[in-house]
Design a protein around this motif. Structure first.
Motif, short mmCIF file in Angstrom:
data_model
loop_
_atom_site.label_atom_id
_atom_site.label_comp_id
_atom_site.label_asym_id
_atom_site.label_seq_id
_atom_site.Cartn_x
_atom_site.Cartn_y
_atom_site.Cartn_z
N MET A 85 15.69 -7.54 -13.90
CA MET A 85 14.45 -7.28 -13.00
C MET A 85 14.79 -5.56 -12.74
N GLN A 86 13.73 -5.22 -12.52
CA GLN A 86 13.81 -3.52 -12.27
C GLN A 86 12.85 -3.64 -11.11
N ALA A 87 12.86 -2.65 -10.22
CA ALA A 87 12.39 -2.09 -9.02
C ALA A 87 11.97 -0.87 -8.91
N VAL A 88 10.74 -0.30 -8.29
CA VAL A 88 10.43 0.72 -7.94
C VAL A 88 10.08 0.80 -6.40
N LEU A 89 10.66 1.96 -5.95
CA LEU A 89 10.44 2.15 -4.29
C LEU A 89 9.72 3.36 -4.23
N ARG A 90 8.75 3.18 -3.39
CA ARG A 90 8.17 4.76 -2.96
C ARG A 90 7.55 4.45 -1.41
N VAL A 91 7.13 5.64 -1.12
CA VAL A 91 6.53 5.94 0.20
C VAL A 91 5.15 6.54 0.01
N ASN A 92 4.12 5.56 0.38
CA ASN A 92 2.74 6.39 0.37
C ASN A 92 2.21 6.88 1.49
N SER A 93 1.71 7.99 1.62
CA SER A 93 1.21 8.37 3.02
C SER A 93 -0.30 8.63 2.76
N PHE A 94 -0.85 7.61 3.32
CA PHE A 94 -2.47 7.60 3.27
C PHE A 94 -2.97 8.37 4.34
N ASP A 95 -4.27 8.84 4.13
CA ASP A 95 -5.00 9.41 4.99
C ASP A 95 -5.69 8.50 5.60
N PRO A 96 -5.72 8.03 7.04
CA PRO A 96 -6.19 6.66 7.58
C PRO A 96 -7.75 6.63 7.35
N ASP A 97 -8.37 7.51 7.57
CA ASP A 97 -9.89 7.63 7.52
C ASP A 97 -10.40 7.21 5.86
N LYS A 98 -9.74 7.93 5.21
CA LYS A 98 -10.15 7.41 3.83
C LYS A 98 -9.70 6.35 3.37
N LEU A 99 -8.41 5.85 3.69
CA LEU A 99 -8.05 4.52 3.29
C LEU A 99 -9.12 3.25 4.04
N VAL B 152 -4.11 5.24 -11.05
CA VAL B 152 -3.49 6.01 -9.84
C VAL B 152 -4.23 7.32 -9.44
N GLU B 153 -4.42 8.09 -10.64
CA GLU B 153 -5.31 9.53 -10.38
C GLU B 153 -6.55 9.17 -9.81
N ARG B 154 -7.30 8.04 -10.24
CA ARG B 154 -8.72 7.86 -9.91
C ARG B 154 -8.63 7.11 -8.62
N LEU B 155 -7.82 6.01 -8.30
CA LEU B 155 -8.12 5.12 -7.20
C LEU B 155 -7.18 5.38 -6.08
N VAL B 156 -5.76 5.88 -6.24
CA VAL B 156 -4.80 6.09 -5.40
C VAL B 156 -4.99 7.43 -4.58
N ASN B 157 -4.52 8.30 -5.60
CA ASN B 157 -4.25 9.78 -5.16
C ASN B 157 -5.31 10.25 -4.18
N PRO B 158 -6.55 9.99 -4.38
CA PRO B 158 -7.71 10.58 -3.60
C PRO B 158 -7.56 9.96 -2.06
N LEU B 159 -6.88 8.74 -1.67
CA LEU B 159 -6.76 8.54 -0.38
C LEU B 159 -5.46 8.74 0.30
N LEU B 160 -4.79 9.47 -0.71
CA LEU B 160 -3.45 10.08 0.18
C LEU B 160 -3.59 11.27 0.89
N ALA B 161 -2.83 11.44 2.01
CA ALA B 161 -2.79 12.49 2.88
C ALA B 161 -1.82 13.61 1.94
N ARG B 162 -0.79 13.24 1.33
CA ARG B 162 0.14 13.82 0.76
C ARG B 162 0.80 13.24 -0.41
N PRO B 163 1.28 13.76 -1.46
CA PRO B 163 1.79 12.96 -2.70
C PRO B 163 2.74 11.84 -2.19
N SER B 164 2.54 10.98 -3.14
CA SER B 164 3.38 9.80 -3.20
C SER B 164 4.94 10.21 -3.36
N GLU B 165 5.72 9.58 -2.48
CA GLU B 165 7.11 9.91 -2.51
C GLU B 165 7.92 8.97 -3.31
#
Length: 102
Positions: A1-15, A71-84
């Motif tokens: 099994m493989q895991a990917v770990l990241r922190v996403n910082s969303f713009d609360p208003d956009k989210l 990701v480019e179309r649906l997630v990135n527009p909601l972020l306050a900064r790039p996903s880490e």
């Protein structure tokens, strides 16, 4: 099994305004071959820790390639900064805790 770990910082208003975009991405993610599931932890102030599980490295890599445009179309527009990206690799231990509501 493989895991990917990241922190996403969303713009609360956009989210809040476009929650359906994130839901659509999660549906596309879940439909990928070899995808086993995710755990998302609300860290407050729009930040979320995300753990994605895949059954193999091959599926993880293929999923990354297949989901890039979504990701480019649906997630990135909601972020306050790039996903880490914290990291990825093989799961070496899991105790199978059941999910609970926050």
């Amino acid at each position: 099994m493989q895991a990917v770990l990241r922190v996403n910082s969303f713009d609360p208003d956009k989210l809040a305004a476009d929650q359906e975009q994130l839901e659509e991405f999660n549906r596309l993610h879940a439909a990928q071959p070899g995808f086993l599931g995710s755990v998302t932890v609300d860290l407050g102030e729009g930040r979320q820790f995300v753990l994605n599980l895949w059954d193999s490295e091959e599926h993880r890599v293929a999923g990354l390639g297949a989901l890039g445009p979504a990701v480019e179309r649906l997630v990135n527009p909601l972020l306050a900064r790039p996903s880490e990206l914290i990291g990825f690799g093989p799961v070496v231990a899991s105790d199978g805790l059941p999910a609970t509501d926050a």
